[in-house]
Every structure is written in structure tokens, then in C-alpha cells.
Design a protein around this motif. Structure first.
Motif, PDB file in Angstrom:
ATOM      1  N   THR A 271       0.840  -1.199   0.000  1.00 60.69           N
ATOM      2  CA  THR A 271       0.000   0.000   0.000  1.00 60.69           C
ATOM      3  C   THR A 271       0.878   1.253   0.000  1.00 60.69           C
ATOM      4  O   THR A 271       0.614   2.214  -0.727  1.00 60.69           O
ATOM      5  N   ASN A 272       1.930   1.228   0.794  1.00 59.88           N
ATOM      6  CA  ASN A 272       2.805   2.402   0.862  1.00 59.88           C
ATOM      7  C   ASN A 272       3.460   2.694  -0.493  1.00 59.88           C
ATOM      8  O   ASN A 272       3.506   3.848  -0.935  1.00 59.88           O
ATOM      9  N   LEU A 273       3.928   1.642  -1.157  1.00 56.65           N
ATOM     10  CA  LEU A 273       4.588   1.871  -2.460  1.00 56.65           C
ATOM     11  C   LEU A 273       3.572   2.401  -3.479  1.00 56.65           C
ATOM     12  O   LEU A 273       3.876   3.308  -4.276  1.00 56.65           O
ATOM     13  N   ASN A 276       2.501   6.011  -2.580  1.00 57.40           N
ATOM     14  CA  ASN A 276       3.585   6.927  -2.967  1.00 57.40           C
ATOM     15  C   ASN A 276       3.544   7.208  -4.466  1.00 57.40           C
ATOM     16  O   ASN A 276       3.676   8.352  -4.895  1.00 57.40           O
ATOM     17  N   ALA A 277       3.376   6.135  -5.249  1.00 57.88           N
ATOM     18  CA  ALA A 277       3.333   6.309  -6.706  1.00 57.88           C
ATOM     19  C   ALA A 277       2.172   7.240  -7.078  1.00 57.88           C
ATOM     20  O   ALA A 277       2.302   8.128  -7.927  1.00 57.88           O
ATOM     21  N   MET A 278       1.023   7.054  -6.394  1.00 57.30           N
ATOM     22  CA  MET A 278      -0.143   7.893  -6.693  1.00 57.30           C
ATOM     23  C   MET A 278       0.113   9.342  -6.265  1.00 57.30           C
ATOM     24  O   MET A 278      -0.252  10.296  -6.957  1.00 57.30           O
ATOM     25  N   LYS A 279       0.775   9.479  -5.115  1.00 55.97           N
ATOM     26  CA  LYS A 279       1.004  10.803  -4.522  1.00 55.97           C
ATOM     27  C   LYS A 279       2.084  11.588  -5.278  1.00 55.97           C
ATOM     28  O   LYS A 279       1.954  12.783  -5.498  1.00 55.97           O
ATOM     29  N   TYR A 280       3.152  10.882  -5.678  1.00 58.02           N
ATOM     30  CA  TYR A 280       4.292  11.614  -6.258  1.00 58.02           C
ATOM     31  C   TYR A 280       4.259  11.646  -7.788  1.00 58.02           C
ATOM     32  O   TYR A 280       5.132  12.269  -8.391  1.00 58.02           O
ATOM     33  N   ALA A 281       3.289  10.937  -8.385  1.00 57.76           N
ATOM     34  CA  ALA A 281       3.155  11.039  -9.845  1.00 57.76           C
ATOM     35  C   ALA A 281       1.714  11.425 -10.158  1.00 57.76           C
ATOM     36  O   ALA A 281       1.015  10.725 -10.900  1.00 57.76           O
ATOM     37  N   ARG A 323      12.651  13.413   3.204  1.00 61.50           N
ATOM     38  CA  ARG A 323      11.786  13.672   2.061  1.00 61.50           C
ATOM     39  C   ARG A 323      12.629  14.360   0.992  1.00 61.50           C
ATOM     40  O   ARG A 323      13.500  15.165   1.322  1.00 61.50           O
ATOM     41  N   VAL A 324      12.383  14.027  -0.273  1.00 58.68           N
ATOM     42  CA  VAL A 324      13.218  14.578  -1.350  1.00 58.68           C
ATOM     43  C   VAL A 324      13.070  16.097  -1.397  1.00 58.68           C
ATOM     44  O   VAL A 324      11.966  16.627  -1.345  1.00 58.68           O
ATOM     45  N   GLU A 325      14.237  16.755  -1.452  1.00 56.42           N
ATOM     46  CA  GLU A 325      14.269  18.223  -1.423  1.00 56.42           C
ATOM     47  C   GLU A 325      13.930  18.820  -2.787  1.00 56.42           C
ATOM     48  O   GLU A 325      14.100  18.173  -3.808  1.00 56.42           O
ATOM     49  N   GLY A 334       2.902  13.932   4.001  1.00 51.12           N
ATOM     50  CA  GLY A 334       3.750  12.803   4.412  1.00 51.12           C
ATOM     51  C   GLY A 334       4.786  13.260   5.411  1.00 51.12           C
ATOM     52  O   GLY A 334       5.085  14.452   5.504  1.00 51.12           O
ATOM     53  N   LEU A 335       5.299  12.299   6.155  1.00 45.44           N
ATOM     54  CA  LEU A 335       6.297  12.624   7.180  1.00 45.44           C
ATOM     55  C   LEU A 335       7.655  12.018   6.860  1.00 45.44           C
ATOM     56  O   LEU A 335       8.606  12.152   7.619  1.00 45.44           O
ATOM     57  N   GLY A 336       7.730  11.323   5.724  1.00 47.16           N
ATOM     58  CA  GLY A 336       9.007  10.688   5.383  1.00 47.16           C
ATOM     59  C   GLY A 336       9.277   9.448   6.220  1.00 47.16           C
ATOM     60  O   GLY A 336      10.428   9.104   6.473  1.00 47.16           O
ATOM     61  N   GLY A 338       7.199   6.381   5.719  1.00 42.84           N
ATOM     62  CA  GLY A 338       6.659   5.174   5.085  1.00 42.84           C
ATOM     63  C   GLY A 338       7.721   4.205   4.582  1.00 42.84           C
ATOM     64  O   GLY A 338       7.666   3.007   4.879  1.00 42.84           O
ATOM     65  N   LEU A 339       8.712   4.718   3.844  1.00 43.18           N
ATOM     66  CA  LEU A 339       9.709   3.813   3.260  1.00 43.18           C
ATOM     67  C   LEU A 339      10.635   3.222   4.315  1.00 43.18           C
ATOM     68  O   LEU A 339      11.086   2.076   4.203  1.00 43.18           O
ATOM     69  N   TYR A 340      10.915   4.013   5.348  1.00 38.33           N
ATOM     70  CA  TYR A 340      11.741   3.503   6.445  1.00 38.33           C
ATOM     71  C   TYR A 340      11.041   2.302   7.101  1.00 38.33           C
ATOM     72  O   TYR A 340      11.666   1.254   7.330  1.00 38.33           O
ATOM     73  N   THR A 364      10.766   3.074  -9.961  1.00 39.23           N
ATOM     74  CA  THR A 364      10.277   1.708  -9.770  1.00 39.23           C
ATOM     75  C   THR A 364      10.811   1.186  -8.448  1.00 39.23           C
ATOM     76  O   THR A 364      12.018   1.137  -8.230  1.00 39.23           O
ATOM     77  N   PHE A 365       9.895   0.846  -7.569  1.00 34.60           N
ATOM     78  CA  PHE A 365      10.263   0.271  -6.277  1.00 34.60           C
ATOM     79  C   PHE A 365      10.075  -1.237  -6.350  1.00 34.60           C
ATOM     80  O   PHE A 365       9.050  -1.712  -6.858  1.00 34.60           O
ATOM     81  N   TYR A 366      11.075  -1.962  -5.854  1.00 37.94           N
ATOM     82  CA  TYR A 366      11.032  -3.428  -5.886  1.00 37.94           C
ATOM     83  C   TYR A 366      11.118  -3.975  -4.468  1.00 37.94           C
ATOM     84  O   TYR A 366      11.809  -3.399  -3.634  1.00 37.94           O
TER      85      TYR A 366
END
Ligand code: ADP
Length: 387
Positions: A271-273, A276-281, A323-325, A334-336, A338-340, A364-366
Motif C-alpha cells: 500500500t505504501n509503495l 507513494n506512486a499515486m502521490k508523487y506522480a 523527504r526529497v528536497e 507525508g512525514l518521510g 513510510g519507506l523507512y 520503480t520500487f522493488y
């Protein structure tokens, strides 16, 4: 360069011994010593507690008193400099007592000579210094552990206080949704749906906080069982597709794999991946999810066609709070965390999580999960069967 002399306090009731020691110290060519002298127990203790010296040498015999008692008393008042006890002939027994009382070393007066004296003084000072450094480090470690524990307890309390009213709010939103659906009021029904989605977002943020405190406190626990990997992916895709009309989620491949692990937590990673894809693209219209397997692992990848992630930041996005600058996407909520959290979940399932991305061409996240991982009970059964 001028080096400050090492200041030694001598507590000794015999002036001749003081003069002798002074001569010996003067002979030491590669160090400078300054000898301070007190000739009684009481004045010695008072001078020790002023602590304007680097080390004390005590005579065992001090009138009606002795150097061991003086050592004990000084230590009980918090005296922290090194103490060396000087013993006379036939006083061999007192060495252990001296160390037990808090002395750092002892030396028989008849063995005294400059080189030995120099070595004993230097070692006693260095040992004490190292001891203090160790104690300080330990104190700091304990303090920072306590602080961390208090912080975790505080976050747990905040999370609890936030979750309780949110649970009620979610109940009310769902009730409103049902009522207005029945009444056929589409506009309010839509508002109730949005309200529910916002509550879900808040719940997600709070859960991330809860997870990070659990990870840091070593308390992230899994409820593991066998589950169908493909069914889990399918279910999540269906649920998430309901939340977006613009982006189509496409699935490719099948694994037919049954995985041993915490289904809820693996679902959280997928769900997180995807979110993220929905949020950042957000400007794109498709997201691809591919699943596959080989002899050892299942693999899932989520590919989007958004802005991607600059090379130099691709490892950092797995750090907590990172979070990417410098992109307008910084405005995405987001709080940065999820991926952690995702990386920790996959790591604890003995898998791997990584990203491949070229700026401007999407990301692409694997992740992979091992197929042969089993629960501890069936591992024991296997082991027993082999015997
Ligand atoms: P957040 O809650 O900020 O989304 P994450 O840990 O999930 O936290 O992600 C960390 C950062 O990695 C994000 O803030 C974002 O800058 C970047 N990121 C994650 N996924 C993508 C993606 N698909 N495309 C571009 N950037 C991404």
C-alpha cells in the motif's frame, strides 16, 4: 610550549620523607612535578577536598590515624583524584586494604626511586582519566536511553489520545454516509466519503508514528501465518483503485505463491509503495504493478511515470523523516516515514527493498520475499524429521 607541572599532594607526617620525595621528583628529567605537602590527617583531608592538584600520595602512618582511613574518608566525600599509598617496611598486608578503601596503587617506601615513581604516577593519572571517561560515557548512555524511553512513552500517549477521537469520528462519517446514501443525497454522501478519506489519512500518519516508536524500541512485532501473495496484491489494488479515477492501476504476472509472514504488514508495504506512486506522480494516468517468482523469492515492483528520484537521494529516502528536497512534490502530505517502515518490515521478513529511478522518467520500487521462509514450529518439525 610550556607544560604545566603535575601537582602532587603528599600527606606525610615525617618531613625527611617529604624532602626525600621532593629530591626524587626533581631528578625525573622528562616530566615536571610540583610537590605540595600536608603533615597531618586533618589538614591532608582538607587539602585533598580542595582538589587543586592531580594526585595524592599518602603515608600509611599518620600519627594516631592512617592513610587507609584517610583514603576511605576522602572517597566518601567524593574525592576523585588518584591516590597512591606509601607503606613502610613490614606493612605488606595493607596493600589489598588500600585498594579496597579506594586507593589506586601502593608502593613500599624502601622501593622508591625516581623512574618507578614516575611510572606509577603517570599510570595512576592515566588510569583514573580512562575510568572517568568510561563512567561519563556510561552516564551519557543511561541518560540518552532514559530520554528515548520517555520520548517513546510520550509518543505512545499522544498516539493513543489522537486515535480515540479519530475512531469515533470515523464511525460518525460512516453513519452519515449510510444515512445520506439511503436518503439519496449524493452531494452530502460525497462529502461524507471525503471526510472518511481524510480520517484514513490522519490514521495512517498516526500509525506511522506508532510504528517508528515500535521499531526504535525494538517492539515491532509480527503476527505471522501463511497467506496467498497474489490474493493480497489483488485485494489491495482493488481497494486503492476505488480511491483514484485518474490513475489506472495495472497488474502483470502471477506467482501462485504462499508466503509465511505478517500479511497485514506486507500489505502495508505494498500500500505504501502504491500510495507513494499515486502521490508523487499525480499528473500521470497509469501505475504498473508486476509480480513474479523464481525458485527462491517472490518479487513485486511498483512502477510510476512521475518525476522520479535524483540518484544521490535514492538511498536517503529510506531514512526516517527524509523527504526529497526541492520539488513541488514536497507539498504532498507525508512525514518521510513510510519507506523507512517498509524497509524494516521487509528486512525482518528476510527480503530486500530497493528503488531504481531516473530523474524525469519515473520510479520503480522493488521488493523480494523469500519463498522458503517458514514458521519456527515447522522448522523444528523438519529438523526432527531429518533426525
Ligand atoms: P512520505 O510520507 O514523505 O511519502 P516515504 O518514506 O514514503 O515518506 O517517502 C520518502 C520520500 O521519498 C518522499 O517524501 C518522496 O520525496 C520520495 N518518494 C517516495 N516515493 C516516490 C515516488 N514514487 N516518486 C518520487 N519520489 C518518491
Amino acid at each position: 610550549m610550556k607544560i604545566d607541572p603535575t601537582r602532587i599532594l603528599l600527606v606525610e607526617d615525617d618531613e625527611e620523607d617529604y624532602i626525600l620525595l621532593q629530591k626524587m621528583l626533581a631528578k625525573i628529567s622528562n616530566a615536571q612535578y610540583e610537590l605540595l605537602w600536608e603533615n597531618s590527617y586533618a589538614s591532608g583531608l582538607a587539602r585533598m577536598l580542595e582538589s587543586e592538584h592531580d594526585l595524592t600520595m599518602l603515608d600509611y602512618r599518620l600519627g594516631a590515624q592512617n592513610g587507609i582511613n584517610l583514603t576511605k574518608d576522602a572517597r566518601s566525600y567524593g574525592y576523585s583524584r588518584p591516590i597512591i599509598l606509601l607503606t613502610g617496611a613490614n606493612e605488606g598486608e595493607i596493600d589489598i586494604q588500600a585498594l579496597q578503601a579506594g586507593a589506586d596503587d601502593y608502593i613500599a617506601k624502601e622501593q622508591l626511586q625516581s623512574a618507578l615513581l614516575h611510572r606509577i604516577i603517570r599510570y595512576a593519572i592515566q588510569r583514573k582519566k580512562a575510568e572517568h571517561e568510561r563512567e561519563n560515557l556510561l552516564r551519557q548512555q543511561i541518560a540518552s536511553k532514559e530520554l528515548e524511553q520517555r520520548r517513546n512513552e510520550f509518543i505512545s500517549m499522544v498516539v493513543h489520545e489522537l486515535k480515540t477521537p479519530l475512531t469515533s469520528l470515523k464511525g460518525y462519517a460512516q453513519l452519515l454516509h449510510r444515512k445520506f446514501t439511503l436518503a439519496g443525497d449524493e452531494q452530502v454522501t460525497r462529502l461524507a466519503t471525503r471526510m472518511d478519506m481524510q480520517i484514513n489519512k490522519l490514521n495512517g500518519l498516526i500509525s506511522d508514528f506508532q510504528d517508528i516508536t515500535r521499531i526504535e524500541g525494538g517492539k515491532l512485532q509480527f503476527q505471522e501465518d501463511y497467506f496467498s501473495f497474489d490474493a493480497l496484491v489483488e485485494e489491495i489494488l482493488e481497494d486503492l483503485q476505488l480511491t483514484t479515477q485518474q490513475q489506472k492501476l495495472f497488474k502483470e504476472g502471477e506467482t501462485h505463491a504462499t508466503i509465511w509472514g505478517d500479511q497485514g504488514r506486507i500489505g502495508q508495504v505494498i500500500t505504501n509503495l502504491l500510495t507513494n506512486a499515486m502521490k508523487y506522480a499525480p499528473e500521470t494516468d497509469r501505475i504498473l504493478v508486476k509480480i513474479s517468482s523464481d525458485a527462491d523469492n517472490v518479487m513485486l515492483c511498483v512502477q510510476d511515470f512521475g518525476p522520479g528520484i535524483p540518484k544521490e537521494q535514492q538511498t536517503m529516502i529510506f531514512d526516517p523523516f527524509y523527504r526529497v528536497e526541492g520539488t513541488e512534490l514536497r507539498n504532498a502530505p507525508g512525514l518521510g516515514l513510510g519507506l523507512y517502515i517498509a524497509a524494516e518490515i521487509i528486512r525482518r521478513h528476510e527480503g530486500a527493498l530497493w528503488v531504481e529511478s531516473e530523474e524525469g522518467k519515473g520510479a520503480t520500487f522493488y521488493f523480494t520475499l523469500p519463498l522458503k521462509r517458514k514458521n519456527a514450529a515447522s522448522q523444528q518439525e523438519d529438523a526432527a524429521a531429518k533426525m
